[in-house]
Design an enzyme around this catalytic site. Structure first.
Site, PDB file in Angstrom:
ATOM      1  N   PRO A   1     -43.140 -37.065  79.358  1.00 23.42           N
ATOM      2  CA  PRO A   1     -42.631 -36.418  80.949  1.00 23.42           C
ATOM      3  C   PRO A   1     -42.477 -36.716  81.961  1.00 23.42           C
ATOM      4  O   PRO A   1     -43.194 -37.207  82.536  1.00 23.42           O
ATOM      5  CB  PRO A   1     -42.842 -34.796  80.892  1.00 23.42           C
ATOM      6  CG  PRO A   1     -44.248 -34.672  80.442  1.00 23.42           C
ATOM      7  CD  PRO A   1     -44.690 -36.367  79.894  1.00 23.42           C
ATOM      8  N   ASP A   2     -40.626 -36.407  81.989  1.00 26.53           N
ATOM      9  CA  ASP A   2     -40.488 -36.859  84.234  1.00 26.53           C
ATOM     10  C   ASP A   2     -40.706 -35.519  84.449  1.00 26.53           C
ATOM     11  O   ASP A   2     -40.066 -34.860  84.597  1.00 26.53           O
ATOM     12  CB  ASP A   2     -38.997 -37.068  83.678  1.00 26.53           C
ATOM     13  CG  ASP A   2     -38.774 -37.932  85.322  1.00 26.53           C
ATOM     14  OD1 ASP A   2     -39.602 -37.181  86.308  1.00 26.53           O
ATOM     15  OD2 ASP A   2     -37.380 -37.662  85.449  1.00 26.53           O
ATOM     16  N   PHE A   3     -42.069 -35.653  85.380  1.00 28.14           N
ATOM     17  CA  PHE A   3     -42.478 -34.184  85.644  1.00 28.14           C
ATOM     18  C   PHE A   3     -41.430 -33.921  86.554  1.00 28.14           C
ATOM     19  O   PHE A   3     -41.889 -32.595  86.726  1.00 28.14           O
ATOM     20  CB  PHE A   3     -43.950 -34.644  86.780  1.00 28.14           C
ATOM     21  CG  PHE A   3     -43.987 -33.721  87.933  1.00 28.14           C
ATOM     22  CD1 PHE A   3     -44.824 -32.956  86.861  1.00 28.14           C
ATOM     23  CD2 PHE A   3     -44.127 -33.139  88.921  1.00 28.14           C
ATOM     24  CE1 PHE A   3     -46.122 -31.302  87.481  1.00 28.14           C
ATOM     25  CE2 PHE A   3     -44.677 -32.917  89.628  1.00 28.14           C
ATOM     26  CZ  PHE A   3     -45.279 -31.645  88.843  1.00 28.14           C
ATOM     27  N   ARG A   4     -40.167 -34.740  87.748  1.00 26.87           N
ATOM     28  CA  ARG A   4     -39.681 -33.760  88.622  1.00 26.87           C
ATOM     29  C   ARG A   4     -38.650 -32.788  87.031  1.00 26.87           C
ATOM     30  O   ARG A   4     -38.334 -32.449  88.218  1.00 26.87           O
ATOM     31  CB  ARG A   4     -39.173 -34.539  88.886  1.00 26.87           C
ATOM     32  CG  ARG A   4     -39.869 -35.474  90.075  1.00 26.87           C
ATOM     33  CD  ARG A   4     -39.676 -36.217  91.134  1.00 26.87           C
ATOM     34  NE  ARG A   4     -39.230 -37.872  90.038  1.00 26.87           N
ATOM     35  CZ  ARG A   4     -38.295 -39.033  90.332  1.00 26.87           C
ATOM     36  NH1 ARG A   4     -38.325 -39.156  92.238  1.00 26.87           N
ATOM     37  NH2 ARG A   4     -37.845 -39.722  89.957  1.00 26.87           N
TER      38      ARG A   4
ATOM     39  N   ASN B   1     -44.257 -46.177  88.404  1.00 22.66           N
ATOM     40  CA  ASN B   1     -45.107 -45.376  87.122  1.00 22.66           C
ATOM     41  C   ASN B   1     -46.141 -45.532  86.888  1.00 22.66           C
ATOM     42  O   ASN B   1     -47.172 -46.432  87.421  1.00 22.66           O
ATOM     43  CB  ASN B   1     -44.704 -45.280  85.229  1.00 22.66           C
ATOM     44  CG  ASN B   1     -42.748 -45.414  85.089  1.00 22.66           C
ATOM     45  OD1 ASN B   1     -42.854 -44.875  85.853  1.00 22.66           O
ATOM     46  ND2 ASN B   1     -42.464 -46.705  85.021  1.00 22.66           N
ATOM     47  N   ILE B   2     -47.005 -44.551  86.472  1.00 21.96           N
ATOM     48  CA  ILE B   2     -48.776 -44.559  86.839  1.00 21.96           C
ATOM     49  C   ILE B   2     -49.880 -43.876  85.630  1.00 21.96           C
ATOM     50  O   ILE B   2     -50.749 -43.643  85.341  1.00 21.96           O
ATOM     51  CB  ILE B   2     -48.964 -43.158  87.946  1.00 21.96           C
ATOM     52  CG1 ILE B   2     -48.526 -41.752  87.695  1.00 21.96           C
ATOM     53  CG2 ILE B   2     -48.063 -43.150  89.684  1.00 21.96           C
ATOM     54  CD1 ILE B   2     -48.989 -40.661  88.128  1.00 21.96           C
ATOM     55  N   ASP B   3     -48.772 -44.216  84.786  1.00 30.61           N
ATOM     56  CA  ASP B   3     -49.084 -43.927  83.156  1.00 30.61           C
ATOM     57  C   ASP B   3     -49.691 -45.841  83.080  1.00 30.61           C
ATOM     58  O   ASP B   3     -50.676 -45.245  81.544  1.00 30.61           O
ATOM     59  CB  ASP B   3     -48.268 -43.715  82.614  1.00 30.61           C
ATOM     60  CG  ASP B   3     -46.707 -44.386  82.004  1.00 30.61           C
ATOM     61  OD1 ASP B   3     -47.265 -45.736  82.131  1.00 30.61           O
ATOM     62  OD2 ASP B   3     -46.182 -44.316  82.454  1.00 30.61           O
TER      63      ASP B   3
ATOM     64  N   HIS C   1     -46.947 -47.123  93.167  1.00 30.11           N
ATOM     65  CA  HIS C   1     -47.248 -45.174  93.142  1.00 30.11           C
ATOM     66  C   HIS C   1     -48.602 -45.713  93.061  1.00 30.11           C
ATOM     67  O   HIS C   1     -49.183 -44.240  92.496  1.00 30.11           O
ATOM     68  CB  HIS C   1     -45.806 -44.367  92.308  1.00 30.11           C
ATOM     69  CG  HIS C   1     -45.081 -45.049  93.448  1.00 30.11           C
ATOM     70  ND1 HIS C   1     -43.829 -44.922  91.618  1.00 30.11           N
ATOM     71  CD2 HIS C   1     -44.422 -45.187  93.817  1.00 30.11           C
ATOM     72  CE1 HIS C   1     -42.647 -44.850  92.736  1.00 30.11           C
ATOM     73  NE2 HIS C   1     -43.002 -45.077  94.019  1.00 30.11           N
TER      74      HIS C   1
ATOM     75  N   CYS D   1     -63.544 -42.269  95.048  1.00 28.74           N
ATOM     76  CA  CYS D   1     -64.252 -40.719  96.268  1.00 28.74           C
ATOM     77  C   CYS D   1     -64.067 -39.807  97.367  1.00 28.74           C
ATOM     78  O   CYS D   1     -63.760 -41.076  98.707  1.00 28.74           O
ATOM     79  CB  CYS D   1     -66.041 -40.443  96.519  1.00 28.74           C
ATOM     80  SG  CYS D   1     -66.747 -39.128  97.210  1.00 28.74           S
TER      81      CYS D   1
ATOM     82  N   CYS E   1     -67.040 -40.278 100.088  1.00 32.27           N
ATOM     83  CA  CYS E   1     -68.197 -41.472 100.594  1.00 32.27           C
ATOM     84  C   CYS E   1     -67.571 -42.646 100.482  1.00 32.27           C
ATOM     85  O   CYS E   1     -67.212 -43.912 100.981  1.00 32.27           O
ATOM     86  CB  CYS E   1     -69.030 -41.232 100.249  1.00 32.27           C
ATOM     87  SG  CYS E   1     -68.996 -41.090  98.300  1.00 32.27           S
TER      88      CYS E   1
ATOM     89  N   CYS F   1     -68.574 -36.799  92.375  1.00 29.87           N
ATOM     90  CA  CYS F   1     -68.989 -38.365  92.963  1.00 29.87           C
ATOM     91  C   CYS F   1     -70.529 -37.404  93.276  1.00 29.87           C
ATOM     92  O   CYS F   1     -71.364 -36.782  93.274  1.00 29.87           O
ATOM     93  CB  CYS F   1     -68.770 -38.187  94.660  1.00 29.87           C
ATOM     94  SG  CYS F   1     -69.697 -39.949  95.329  1.00 29.87           S
TER      95      CYS F   1
ATOM     96  N   CYS G   1     -72.016 -37.840  96.837  1.00 33.18           N
ATOM     97  CA  CYS G   1     -71.975 -36.748  97.622  1.00 33.18           C
ATOM     98  C   CYS G   1     -71.274 -35.819  97.543  1.00 33.18           C
ATOM     99  O   CYS G   1     -71.196 -34.790  98.017  1.00 33.18           O
ATOM    100  CB  CYS G   1     -71.111 -37.561  98.442  1.00 33.18           C
ATOM    101  SG  CYS G   1     -69.543 -38.121  98.123  1.00 33.18           S
TER     102      CYS G   1
ATOM    103  N   GLY H   1     -34.586 -48.104  83.975  1.00 30.90           N
ATOM    104  CA  GLY H   1     -34.948 -46.539  83.727  1.00 30.90           C
ATOM    105  C   GLY H   1     -35.117 -46.343  85.298  1.00 30.90           C
ATOM    106  O   GLY H   1     -36.491 -45.466  85.585  1.00 30.90           O
ATOM    107  N   THR H   2     -34.792 -46.017  86.300  1.00 34.23           N
ATOM    108  CA  THR H   2     -34.943 -45.662  87.482  1.00 34.23           C
ATOM    109  C   THR H   2     -33.634 -44.739  88.093  1.00 34.23           C
ATOM    110  O   THR H   2     -32.620 -45.548  87.722  1.00 34.23           O
ATOM    111  CB  THR H   2     -35.828 -46.697  88.880  1.00 34.23           C
ATOM    112  OG1 THR H   2     -35.841 -45.625  89.810  1.00 34.23           O
ATOM    113  CG2 THR H   2     -34.299 -47.595  88.824  1.00 34.23           C
TER     114      THR H   2
ATOM    115  N   ASN I   1     -29.708 -48.509  82.097  1.00 36.16           N
ATOM    116  CA  ASN I   1     -30.034 -48.014  82.814  1.00 36.16           C
ATOM    117  C   ASN I   1     -29.335 -45.966  82.515  1.00 36.16           C
ATOM    118  O   ASN I   1     -27.752 -46.808  81.612  1.00 36.16           O
ATOM    119  CB  ASN I   1     -29.892 -47.053  84.194  1.00 36.16           C
ATOM    120  CG  ASN I   1     -30.886 -45.928  85.398  1.00 36.16           C
ATOM    121  OD1 ASN I   1     -32.294 -46.593  85.105  1.00 36.16           O
ATOM    122  ND2 ASN I   1     -30.315 -45.659  85.585  1.00 36.16           N
TER     123      ASN I   1
END
Length: 355
Positions: free
Chosen positions: A105-108, A184-186, A203, A211, A214, A235, A238, A274-275, A299
């Protein structure tokens, strides 16, 4: 959210996207982020792109201008030139639109468009003050659980790459890919077999983690068991919270983004897929390539520099992104290769699942 934000070199660069009443930023040609008060507010925040005081908002901050349309290219022209190896330094820019066909899903778009979805309902239980709070450091330090609920949904391995990702892999295998810049972060680019050194994950990534106390570094797989069980990773050294190396609002941006300084001037073709091109400074990179370099947009909508006065060598293919990439692959004559690549990947994934 499949796409987050972009980054910039210079004095500590912070993440910004125009979300409304916040300070906005622009990327200058010397790689530094300058501020303008185009919308009231304060603090470093993600800001969504708005009309620039320098123009009508259709051009990026790097724009080198356009020209007459006497040599207008077509998708078939681009395909022929790739096939004949006239382009051997292709730069690809991609956003959330290449991930949504994989089911991510496109979170936004979730709150206004998809109430009732599992992810949306899962996040609602945390009573977020607003959707974007999930990517704000201050909120994360106060309550990291909403972010890790989202991380559980997006963690690499839950979704499979699609045609768009394997097309880029084919470009790489044919030694025609210079670099892929993804919002993308997927992790689907890596999963498709595109080597990490060929990627700029603007991104951030789930592949590594740090962490928050630390600063001990971890591999993303070390967090998987905790994330998938709904536990906030801590972690062992710590007891601080271990955060995946995803860029949050207010954080410094990944330094590898600045490969654009050398990549984009070398590019002989730019492919944008796709942006929304609403996130700066990522969106403005499209204008960094030389004025004579063809730019192909695949697009759903015309965006960024493709929405206004285009360059003579720009090509725009609007509609479904997967269908657009399929049309390009067909024109290239690569359909059989692409299908074989995807079939092998599917078989490997099925075998791994059975184990």
């Amino acid at each position: 959210m499949a796409s987050l934000v972009s980054s910039l070199l210079g004095s500590p660069v912070r993440l910004r996207v125009y979300l409304g009443f916040r300070t906005s930023g622009t990327l200058s040609s010397n790689g530094r982020l300058g501020q303008r008060r185009s919308c009231p507010g304060e603090g470093a925040a993600l800001c969504r792109r708005t009309a620039s005081p320098r123009g009508n908002g259709a051009r990026g901050f790097f724009s080198r201008g356009g020209g007459p349309f006497e040599n207008q290219k077509t998708l078939e022209d681009i395909a022929e030139d790739i096939r004949e190896r006239r382009y051997e330094k292709v730069v690809v820019m991609a956003g959330a639109g290449i991930s949504t066909p994989s089911g991510i899903p496109d979170f936004r778009s979730l709150p206004p468009r998809s109430p009732g979805s599992g992810l949306y309902d899962n996040l609602q239980q945390y009573e977020l003050p607003y959707a974007e709070a999930i990517f704000e450091l201050r909120f994360f330090h106060h309550n990291p659980r909403p972010f890790f609920a989202l991380a559980k949904e997006l963690y690499p391995g839950s979704y499979r790459p699609n045609v768009t990702h394997y097309f880029v892999r084919l470009l790489h295998e044919k030694s025609q890919l210079l670099r892929m810049y993804t919002q993308n972060i997927d992790g689907l680019e890596r999963l498709a077999g595109i080597p990490p050194e060929m990627l700029v994950e603007a991104h951030g990534t789930f592949a590594t983690a740090t962490c928050t106390v630390c600063l001990r570094e971890y591999q993303g797989e070390e967090l998987r068991a905790d994330v998938m069980s709904g536990t906030v990773p801590q972690c062992p050294t710590c007891r601080g919270v271990v955060k995946p190396d995803i860029v949050f609002f207010g954080e410094e941006l990944p330094r590898h983004f600045f490969k654009y300084h050398t990549d984009f001037p070398q590019a002989d073709l730019l492919v944008v897929m796709g942006t929304s091109m609403e996130v700066e400074p990522f969106a403005s990179l499209a204008a960094v390539v030389g004025a004579s370099v063809p730019r192909l947009l695949i697009n759903r909508d015309p965006v960024g520099p493709f929405a206004g006065r285009r360059r003579a060598r720009d090509v725009v293919r609007l509609g479904d992104v997967v269908e657009g990439v399929r049309a390009l692959v067909d024109a290239l004559g690569w359909t059989r290769e692409l299908d074989a690549l995807m079939a092998v990947a599917a078989l490997k994934a099925e075998t791994k699942t059975e184990k």
